[in-house]
Scaffold this active site. Structure first.
Site, short mmCIF file in Angstrom:
data_model
loop_
_atom_site.label_atom_id
_atom_site.label_comp_id
_atom_site.label_asym_id
_atom_site.label_seq_id
_atom_site.Cartn_x
_atom_site.Cartn_y
_atom_site.Cartn_z
N ASP A 93 0.80 -1.23 0.00
CA ASP A 93 0.00 0.00 0.00
C ASP A 93 0.84 1.28 0.00
OD1 ASP A 93 -2.59 -1.02 -0.26
OD2 ASP A 93 -2.76 -1.42 1.89
N ASP A 157 -6.92 -4.35 -4.15
CA ASP A 157 -6.52 -3.03 -3.65
C ASP A 157 -5.30 -2.49 -4.41
OD1 ASP A 157 -7.41 -5.09 -1.89
OD2 ASP A 157 -7.26 -3.76 -0.17
#
Ligand code: GLY
Length: 377
Positions: A93, A157
């Site tokens: 991320d 994601d």
């Protein structure tokens, strides 16, 4: 008379200015009793949402020119250096963390220090690439509890993180980052997106052969279900990959995911269920998924013919309007705007909650509707 988006923007500004005053240098994630009480730079510097507050602040700085927003965003960026230098806790991320902080800063101010931070973060993300399996690995070995036997995780994601690589590729005039991002997007498309536009959250990929060993449940109800925030990552993420590559196949995936998403909204007042295939009871909803999807729909609208634009824009407006009316806390004395989010389907303690990224996507969506946004991705 001002229109509804303009009046939403005014309410947002009142609220965010008040929050800035209360936040000081802290990095927020969720409120406790309506107030941000924790500082995520102290609690968990590697936490994946640590860039979103800066993202809100840079969007507001861009829209208003107010220095308060800029100075607070710069503080977050500097505080995140501890994560960049700490390195071992970093993960898939890094895009969420540094696109919204350093890269946003560089895009708006040209700061060389910010550019270097963004490039360092991009190198971390690129370093996670497995050339044999053609994917960017999710998580680190020690964080993965769900499946000890799987050493190659890939998650939806990631589609929102790889714009960091497209940015670095252009910045450095070096196609390596571009090809890593593109190969990864192809693997996500092949392993996680289903024919009907729904998607899984996690796929297990053999790190040695690149073969998919199947979808895992992740944050959705089951491995066959359709976690709505994951759907929005796919919808918006593939639209962004189209923006950077002009690969028509990516726009087709984004549109397929968009039509699937839109067709699931009407029964729940345009506020998505947490998982579109969850059992009827309890009826968990997740406004964060709706707002991310709204931004993705507005992104798609930029890449389709005039005749098609209206449909995507209309649905984006319906989502934002309904969430603003039914799920938001506008009192400036309380922190966080969007309520009624869900962290994941199975975590019982985290429903009807606020989440910092829901506020980010609300901010982006409203500014997009007013043409006051800048592309943070
Ligand atoms: N990236 C994790 C989530 O969407 O909750």
């Amino acid at each position: 008379m001002i229109n509804w988006t303009e009046s939403l923007f005014q309410k947002m500004e009142r609220k965010l200015e008040a929050e800035c005053g209360r936040m000081g240098e802290r990095i927020p994630y969720r409120t406790v009793n309506g107030i941000y009480q924790e500082d995520y730079a102290e609690k968990d510097i590697y936490w994946w949402t640590n860039g979103f507050w800066a993202g809100i602040l840079w969007q507001m700085y861009h829209a208003t020119g107010k220095e308060l927003y800029r100075s607070r965003a710069e503080v977050v960026e500097v505080r995140l250096d501890r994560a960049l230098h700490g390195f071992t806790g970093l993960h898939h991320d890094t895009g969420f963390m540094w696109l919204h902080s350093a890269v946003a800063d560089y895009r708006l101010t040209g700061s060389e220090e910010a550019r270097v931070r963004g490039l360092a973060a991009a190198s971390v993300l690129a370093g996670r690439y497995n050339p044999q399996g053609q994917f960017i690995r999710a998580w680190n070995r020690e964080n993965v509890e769900e499946d000890e036997n799987c050493a190659g995780w890939i998650i939806v994601d990631s589609m929102m993180n790889i714009p960091l690589l497209y940015w670095a590729s252009r910045e450095l005039k070096d196609p390596r980052y571009y090809y890593i991002a593109k190969n990864h997007a192809d693997t996500v498309k092949k392993t996680l997106v289903r024919e009907d536009g729904s998607c899984g959250h996690i796929a297990c990929i053999s790190p040695d052969t690149g073969e998919s060993e199947g979808i895992r449940r992740g944050q959705g109800y089951s491995e066959y279900s359709s976690w709505s925030r994951g759907q929005s990552w796919i919808l918006y993420g593939f639209a962004l990959s189209y923006r950077y590559t002009m690969d028509q196949g990516y726009l087709d995936v984004a549109k397929k995911a968009a039509h699937y998403f839109m067709s699931n909204l009407a029964l729940t007042e345009y506020i998505p269920l947490c998982d579109f295939r969850q059992p009827q009871e309890p009826e968990y909803r997740d406004a964060s998924a709706g707002l991310c999807a709204a931004c993705g729909l507005l992104e798609i609208a930029e890449h389709v013919r005039d005749e098609e634009k209206n449909l995507y824009r209309k649905y984006a407006e319906l989502i934002v309007k309904n969430i603003a009316e039914k799920c938001c806390e506008w009192n400036p004395d309380r922190d966080s705007i969007v309520q009624q989010c869900k962290v994941d389907y199975h975590s019982t303690g985290a429903q009807h909650t606020d989440l910092i990224y829901a506020d980010y996507f609300l901010t982006e969506a409203v500014l997009r509707l007013l043409s006051k946004d800048f592309l943070i991705w």
